[in-house]
Write an enzyme that holds these catalytic residues in place. Structure first.
Site, mmCIF file in Angstrom:
data_model
loop_
_atom_site.group_PDB
_atom_site.id
_atom_site.type_symbol
_atom_site.label_atom_id
_atom_site.label_comp_id
_atom_site.label_asym_id
_atom_site.label_seq_id
_atom_site.Cartn_x
_atom_site.Cartn_y
_atom_site.Cartn_z
ATOM 1 N N SER A 29 22.926 50.888 -12.581
ATOM 2 C CA SER A 29 24.054 51.723 -13.011
ATOM 3 C C SER A 29 24.615 52.431 -11.785
ATOM 4 O O SER A 29 23.869 52.705 -10.825
ATOM 5 C CB SER A 29 23.561 52.766 -14.018
ATOM 6 O OG SER A 29 24.557 53.746 -14.234
ATOM 7 N N TYR A 63 17.176 58.607 -16.591
ATOM 8 C CA TYR A 63 18.033 57.416 -16.506
ATOM 9 C C TYR A 63 18.349 57.089 -15.042
ATOM 10 O O TYR A 63 18.241 55.924 -14.616
ATOM 11 C CB TYR A 63 19.312 57.689 -17.291
ATOM 12 C CG TYR A 63 20.267 56.526 -17.408
ATOM 13 C CD1 TYR A 63 20.039 55.485 -18.305
ATOM 14 C CD2 TYR A 63 21.429 56.469 -16.633
ATOM 15 C CE1 TYR A 63 20.931 54.430 -18.435
ATOM 16 C CE2 TYR A 63 22.326 55.425 -16.756
ATOM 17 C CZ TYR A 63 22.077 54.403 -17.660
ATOM 18 O OH TYR A 63 22.973 53.359 -17.776
#
Ligand SMILES: NC(=O)c1ccc[n+]([C@@H]2O[C@H](COP(=O)([O-])OP(=O)(O)OC[C@H]3O[C@@H](n4cnc5c(N)ncnc54)[C@H](O)[C@@H]3O)[C@@H](O)[C@H]2O)c1
Length: 273
Positions: free
Chosen positions: A153, A166
């Site tokens: 990401s 995350y």
């Protein structure tokens, strides 16, 4: 003749969003698809994909003239991933491409983060990627070829607050990708990652729901600081699932044969800002 004619791709988190889009892009180039998704809810998290979505994708791939099977798999559980890989190989005879795409996110201040939330995010976004590579590596080694594409990401490259589990998991994917590229080059296996910017998918809709925000508003907020944001010419400020799938497709083909160990950010320039 498609660029992936005769090839087989195993895609996690495939029932909707980016995973479903990757499946369509690879299938249009001739790949057969093993589409896996959890299809079970996770307490305290937004909704995961449904059996109907997975069935719909499998039918769509068949309508495109390719073939697909859909399997219920939780990437957190190595035994389930391995069983699905074995079933896929039994069904289609081989796996050429692995897309480790499944992921979940949650907004958690560090002093309020529960064990459960930490485990879910790390186990899906990092351990789930390990499980995919662990399950398929021996098969690819035996065949002396393969392309592994992990989903990191932009948030795993540039830090964001309140999603540290995350960010750490997605940052871990960048380094594990390099490590596996070193380890598997001897067997002609390419290992790369994509790092998407903010995309209005089930993930962002889910995050917005958690924050009690309108999904479009949340998307605009998260997207405000890309290099192409605002009224720049060319309208490149909005990253779509297809933008990621085009890079995934490229990495899955022989066009990317000399690329390994890389993470490609598709984020309208956000990580460069
Ligand atoms: N949407 C974004 O803004 C964005 C940005 C950067 C990276 N990503 C990453 O892209 C990937 C795809 O996300 P998306 O945007 O399509 O969101 P999405 O929520 O629409 O798709 C994620 C899919 O993963 C599945 N899944 C969740 N947990 C699973 C598990 N344990 N086992 C198997 N499948 C599971 C879900 O059911 C869903 O189908 C994720 O890894 C995500 O972290 C998304």
């Amino acid at each position: 003749m498609g660029k992936l004619e005769g090839k087989v791709a195993f895609i996690t988190g495939a029932a909707r969003g980016q995973g479903a889009s990757h499946a369509r892009f690879l299938a249009r180039e001739g790949a057969k698809i093993i589409a896996v998704d959890i299809l079970d809810s996770i307490p305290d998290f937004y909704a995961t994909a449904t059996q109907e979505e997975l069935d719909g994708l499998v039918q769509e791939i068949k309508d495109l003239g390719s073939d697909a099977i859909g399997l219920k798999v939780d990437v957190r559980d190595f035994a389930q991933v391995k069983a699905a890989v074995d079933q896929g190989i039994e069904h289609f005879g081989r796996i050429d491409v692995l897309c480790n795409n499944a992921g979940m996110i949650r907004v958690d201040a560090i002093d309020e983060m529960s064990d459960h939330s930490l485990d879910v995010v790390i186990d899906i976004c990092l351990k789930g990627v390990f499980n995919g590579v662990r399950a398929v590596a021996q098969h690819m080694k035996q065949r002396g070829s393969g392309s592994i594409i992990n989903t990191s990401s932009a948030g795993g490259i540039k830090a964001l607050p309140y999603v540290s589990h995350y960010a750490a998991a997605k940052g871990g994917v960048v380094l594990a990708t390099k490590s596996w590229a070193n380890e598997l080059a001897e067997w002609n296996i390419n290992v790369n990652a994509v790092a998407p910017g903010t995309i209005l998918s089930g993930m962002i809709t889910g995050l917005a729901g958690q924050a009690g925000q309108d999904p479009d508003e949340a998307f605009e907020d998260y997207n405000a600081n890309t290099l192409f944001a605002g009224n720049k010419p060319g309208d490149k400020g909005r990253v779509e699932v297809e933008d990621i799938s085009k890079v995934v497709l490229f990495l899955a083909t022989d066009d990317a044969r000399t690329i390994t160990g890389q993470t490609i950010a598709i984020d309208a320039g956000w990580t460069a800002s």
